[in-house]
Structure formats: C-alpha cells, structure tokens
Design an enzyme around this catalytic site. Structure first.
Site, short mmCIF file in Angstrom:
data_model
loop_
_atom_site.label_atom_id
_atom_site.label_comp_id
_atom_site.label_asym_id
_atom_site.label_seq_id
_atom_site.Cartn_x
_atom_site.Cartn_y
_atom_site.Cartn_z
N LYS B 98 2.39 -9.25 7.38
CA LYS B 98 1.85 -8.15 8.59
C LYS B 98 0.25 -8.36 8.55
O LYS B 98 -0.40 -8.06 9.56
CB LYS B 98 2.07 -6.76 8.18
CG LYS B 98 3.55 -6.71 8.73
CD LYS B 98 3.94 -6.53 10.17
CE LYS B 98 5.37 -6.04 10.40
NZ LYS B 98 5.65 -6.20 11.88
N GLU B 120 1.33 1.88 14.66
CA GLU B 120 2.64 2.55 14.21
C GLU B 120 3.07 1.61 13.04
O GLU B 120 2.89 0.43 12.82
CB GLU B 120 3.49 2.36 15.57
CG GLU B 120 4.19 0.85 15.32
CD GLU B 120 3.43 -0.14 15.81
OE1 GLU B 120 2.15 -0.32 16.38
OE2 GLU B 120 3.47 -1.38 15.41
N SER B 386 9.57 -12.74 4.30
CA SER B 386 8.41 -12.14 5.00
C SER B 386 7.55 -10.93 4.28
O SER B 386 6.63 -10.55 4.59
CB SER B 386 9.04 -11.60 6.28
OG SER B 386 10.05 -10.77 6.26
#
Lengths: 265, 406
Positions: B98, B120, B386
């Site tokens: 991210k 969010e 990830s």
C-alpha cells in the site's frame, strides 16, 4: 407540454416559487408510503421527488440513508417504485413526479426498458446523482425518447467554465445543490442562494430549483424568494420515519405556506 | 507508465477513464470538478522529472525498495512442482504494498496544495500507509474504517492513532470497506476545498484506477528485472490476491503484453462461492458503484450486497474496473480461494518459510500451491506476498480456537 413545464409555467403565472417535496418510495413501508405520496399535492407540494432506495446512498446524509434502509427492509424495489407512481397517477394527472436516486438499480433494470416503463407509469423526470454529464448519455438518450426529462445537478463547485457542460444536456429544470456536502446537513445563506441562482440564470432559461439543507418553512421561504423552486428532503423524511401520515402532510403544508408567502403576496 | 501502443493491453484507459465498458467517472456533480483537477494534476506530475525523482527517492530510501524476489525453496519442494518465488512486498516500510501508492499520491496532494488527507481502509494496511505518509509530510489525516474492521484489526487502528491520524468508525451497513468508502466520499464532498481523497486501490472514479495502478507497477517492473537477474528469463506465471486489486494490478500490468506469462488473480471465496464470499468476478455482474462501472456483488434489484472474507482487506463487493476488463478480454485468469484454504496457506508459509503472510496474500499462496503442484520443475512462478500478517494473528488464533492472543 410536459407536466414539468406546465407546472413551472403556472407557478410563474402565480408569481411564486414551487415547493418540491422529497420522500423515499416505500419508506417506512409500502402502504404508508403510498398514502403519504398520494396526499402530497393536497398538502401543498407542487412537484414530487420520489427517492429510489439504494443500499449505498453516497451523496446523502443520515436521514435519507435511513429512509432508504427502511424502504429496502420493507421490500421496496425499483419495479415497486414504478408501481407506486402508477398508483399515484390514478388520482393525479397533473403533479410532476421526478425520480431521484443512484444509477445501479436503473442500470440493472435496463435503461431502454426502464425509460419505457417509467414513462408508462407516469414519471416526468429523473435525477441520477452519480451520472454526471460525462456519463449520462446512455440513460439520457432512452429517457428523452420516452419524453422524460433528465435533471442535472449543479453545485457550488460547478464553475462558470463547467456550467455549459452540464446545462447543454439539461432539461425540465436545473437542480442547484446549495452546499458542498451531503443532504440534510448544513444550510446555505440566503445571500449565497441568491448569488448562485443569478449565476445559473445568466446561462440558462430553465427553471432553477434549489435544495440540500432546507429544513424549515422559514428557510424554504428564503430560497423561494430567489429560486423557481425550493426542495425539502431530509426534514420531510425525518417526519416520514414516524409513520404518521397526517403529521407528514401537516409539515408539508407548513413548508408550502412558507414558500407561498415568500414573495410578499 | 503504461505503454501507449494501440495493440497493447497496457494502453487503457481511454481519455474518459474507460477500460472497455468498465471504469468511468460516476460521481456526484459536486465532486466532478475535483476529480477533473486530480486528473489534470496527475497528468502534469507524471510527466514532471522532478516529481518522478522525488518519488523514486522516497521509494528507495524511505519505503526500502526494491523489495526482494525470494525463491521459496521449501514451499516449492513441498508442492513438488513449479519454482515458487515470493515478491516480498511485506518487507516494505509499513508492511505491505500500500505504501507504494501512498508515496505517489501524497506527493500529488502536496503539489495540489491540499492540507488534509482522507482515506478508507479495510484491513488497516492502507490506513496505516496513509497515516504514515501524512506524518512524513506533516498533513492532517482522517481515516474512515468500518466498525467491524476496527474490531478485527485493532493493532492497525492503534498504529494509525500513534501516527497522528484520526480514525473515524463507520457503523453504516456491515461496517466494512464498502461503507468506509461511502463515508469517505461523503466527507470529501463536504470538504472539497482543503481535502484530498487518497484512494487505496485501483477502483473509484477515473483517474484513480489508472493512477494507483501506475504507482503500483513498480512491483511488476522490479519482478521482471529480478527474475532476469536470478533465472535469466521471464517468469512463466504470476499469482496475486484481489480485493480491489491494487497489488495484483501492480504485479500484472508490466507483463500484460508478454503473452507467454500466465496470470492468475485470486479472489476471496469466503465460506465458498455458493455461500457468503467476496468474489465479485466469480459471483457478481457489471454495475456502478463508487465512481466506476465494474463487476459487483448485488441482488436482482441492483442493491449492493456485502462481501464476506476472513480477510478484511478483501472484504469488498467490487473490484477495480481494469480487472473486470482483463477478465472479459481473457488475458488474466481469475480464480478464488476460501477462508479455510487461505488459513491453511497462512500456517504453511509461516511454518515452512518463517514468513507470516497477511491473510490477503495467503489467498494468493493458497491457489499458487495448488497450481504449482501441477506444473513442471522448471516453471517459474511469482506469488505476490502483498503484506505481512502480524495484523492478522488475533483473527487466526480465534479461527483456530487458540488462546494467547487478544
């Protein structure tokens, strides 16, 4: 002449603004909602905005979100919304009804079929919050073939350079969102509404309705001094939540009285 | 940056943000001018060498890129087929992919003169990455997070608060990622002047799907080079999990035009595709939500349904529009893994490689294991790891009926 243009023409002849009342179809239940809807013209609503309930009302504040939730919980669907309009039309051939909501249920229903069925039911206009002019053609084209107006939103953020992009596709009337925010939260000042209506009128011949944040007869009257119509939604929906039909109509009558007195005659 | 050749699978979206019928800008008029200004600012920034240099510098020295491409020998031996390589996005600063996107968008927000950032978050990884970027840049930060997710991702909530962010609980709907996104959009519409919405995945209105993809493409670009350095050739297959789909798109996109590379996206099948799940491509159909047209979970009346996954980061009823397009073109094969399969993979990777993977990434590993066992030993497979799984240990302990974690 469409019901919408006829209604705005007669309002003009009376030299007063109209009252647009928003309720969500099926809120808090089908029968009560139909009774509320049927009585709105007599209570003083000049135009009815009928909400198509949706699970994800992104542009709405808590009141209308809750209304949507109640309607869905009670089993309302998009075909159900059209049935309610058809039932209303059996007793009222003149009051314009504008459906308001979000695109997904209409898209899933199928835009061609929806445009035909909505016209048959007696729908006069559509406001689809998440269809800006850039994406609207796929619905706008079938709607205009069916004689249904597509009413676009304009906002404080829609600057003069962008306004023509919106206005070029608009018909029926132009809805001015008077605040940057969701429904039923803060209210715009009368001066801000006056300036905004002037800005729009400089670029369009269409009537201008102003909404978002109008909660009381006094606020409705202030808007009615400048706009062609004042829209009240969340405050009505909060009354609807009680399920008391007479109370809703009483509140609408008070709003109507405010709007009718606004221009001092 | 995407390849602009007309016959390329990497040339989308068109100028209006459409990937075929998917994507677009389905937002309220109040937001339209903002979306257009983000698009314009991004268009300028991506062509500005100074912007690219600043981003590259942050990725190298702050995020810790490049992330390793690690040959997982024990896992490979266990499945007895393909050589499995893990792209170690879990080793990035903040522990997931991210941050790649947050670094790019925070520089864009600064460039646009915005003072306040909203985002969010589902699992909290994007919230933590955003809060981190805001702390680094000295910007106000407000994170919208579903009340259910706040409960199941408590460590990340506290991390965000430590980083100076306000975490606003969202109780609407099921209190998960979809509801958090609604609430972030409502906030943005009310604070258009000073606020930038830092979307964490390849969804939302144009230009977000393309922009987030571009910022995540560093994953695939590095993978290409690393595989070449380690094995002297391209990988044969890629596997990544998909919620909104940003880690997958980041890995896949640089390979889309390399037809020999098989690509697999793994959705969350929850309790099973015939029960509650979050696999929009497998169980949904095209619709419009959150600014874009894409595959969505919904009922016959077009009402959006809640996703379900044990992984909060995959618990979303939609998917990025470019994935929807890639599904329809057939370039990417979309499959799924259940909660249980993901948990098994979580334990297996932890025990066999000493790497605790995020539950999201465990879905990719679950499918990769099945696939690997059917392939030959010279097949080179890349699994996108990830994120790391520290945030998930309480969920896993609860599921396994084990104590010791609260």
């Amino acid at each position: 002449m469409s019901r919408l243009s006829q209604r705005f023409a007669s309002l003009k002849a009376e030299n007063r603004a109209g009252l647009v009342v928003f309720v969500t179809a099926g809120d808090p239940g089908r029968d009560v909602s139909q009774a509320i809807l049927n009585g709105l013209p007599k209570a003083g609503a000049d135009i009815i905005e009928l909400g198509m309930p949706f699970t994800d009302a992104m542009a709405d504040g808590p009141a209308i979100q809750e209304g949507s939730k109640r309607a869905l919980a009670a089993g309302m669907t998009l075909p159900g919304v059209l049935e309610m309009v058809a039932a209303f039309r059996q007793g009222d051939a003149e009051t314009p009804i504008v459906l308001m909501g979000y695109y997904n249920p209409v898209y899933i229903y199928g835009v061609e079929r929806f445009a035909q069925d909505a016209a048959k039911a007696g729908v006069d206009g559509m406001i689809v919050v998440d269809l800006p002019p850039e994406e609207a053609d796929e619905l706008l084209t079938p709607l205009s073939r069916s004689g249904i107006d597509f009413i676009f939103l304009t906002a404080p953020t829609t600057d003069d350079a962008r306004l023509p992009v919106v206005l070029n596709k608009a018909s029926g009337f132009v809805y001015y969102v008077s605040i940057t925010g969701v429904t039923g939260t803060v209210s715009a000042s009368e001066a801000a509404v006056k300036a905004a209506v002037g800005r729009l009128k400089a670029q369009t011949q269409l009537p201008v309705a102003v909404g978002f944040g109008i909660k009381t007869p006094v606020q409705a009257a202030a808007v009615a001094r400048h706009a062609d119509a004042a829209v009240v939604g969340s405050a009505v929906v909060e009354m609807v939540a009680t399920g008391d039909v007479a109370k809703v109509h009483q509140f609408v009558a008070e709003l109507a009285a405010g709007v009718r007195k606004a221009r001092g005659h | 940056m995407p390849d602009q050749r007309a016959n390329s699978l990497r040339s989308g979206p068109d100028q209006n943000g459409h990937f075929g019928i998917f994507g677009g800008r389905f937002v309220a008029e109040t937001l339209m001018p903002l979306i257009l200004s983000v698009e314009q600012a991004y268009g300028e920034a991506r062509n500005d060498p100074a912007f690219r240099a600043e981003l590259g510098n942050l990725l190298t020295h702050y995020v810790g890129r490049p992330s390793p491409l690690y040959f997982a020998k024990r896992l490979s031996d266990h499945f007895g087929g393909a050589k499995i390589f893990l792209k170690r996005e879990d080793l990035n600063h903040t522990g997931a992919h991210k941050i790649n996107n947050c670094m790019g968008q925070i520089l864009l927000a600064k460039r646009m003169g915005k003072q306040r950032i909203i985002a969010e978050t589902g699992a909290g990884q994007h919230g933590v990455a955003t809060a981190t970027a805001c702390a680094l840049m000295g910007l106000d930060c407000c994170i919208f997070m579903g009340a259910t997710d706040i409960e199941r991702q408590a460590p990340n909530v506290y991390r965000m608060k430590l980083l100076g962010a306000e975490v606003r609980p969202v109780t609407a709907g099921a209190g998960t990622l979809k509801d958090a996104m609604n609430e972030a959009l409502r906030d943005w519409v009310a604070r258009v002047e000073d606020t930038y919405y830092l979307i964490g995945t390849v969804a939302g209105p144009h230009p977000y799907p393309a922009m987030v993809r571009d910022f995540q493409c560093v994953i695939g670009e590095e993978t290409k080079e690393q595989m070449k350095a380690q094995e002297g050739r391209m990988p044969d297959s890629l596997v990544a999990c998909i919620g909104g789909g940003s880690n997958a798109m980041g890995l896949f996109h640089p390979f889309l035009d390399d037809a020999a590379v098989a690509i697999y996206g793994v959705e969350a099948a929850g309790h099973g595709l015939d029960k509650e799940h979050a696999a929009s491509l497998a169980g949904g159909r095209p619709g419009v939500l959150h600014g874009n047209r894409t595959y969505l979970l919904m009922n016959d009346d077009g009402q959006i349904e809640e996703g379900h996954s044990i992984s909060a980061g995959l618990d979303y009823p939609g998917i990025g529009p470019e994935h929807s397009w890639l599904k329809e073109t057939g370039r990417v094969t979309y499959v799924s893994a259940t909660d249980e399969e993901a948990l098994d993979a979580f334990v297996m990777m932890t025990r066999m490689e000493g790497i605790i993977p995020a539950l999201e990434s465990s879905h990719a590993m679950a499918y990769a294991g099945k696939l690997a066992s059917t392939l030959s030993k010279d097949h080179l497979m890349v699994v996108n790891l990830s994120g790391r799984g520290d945030k998930d240990i309480a969920t896993v302990a609860k599921f396994r009926g084990e104590g010791g974690v609260s």
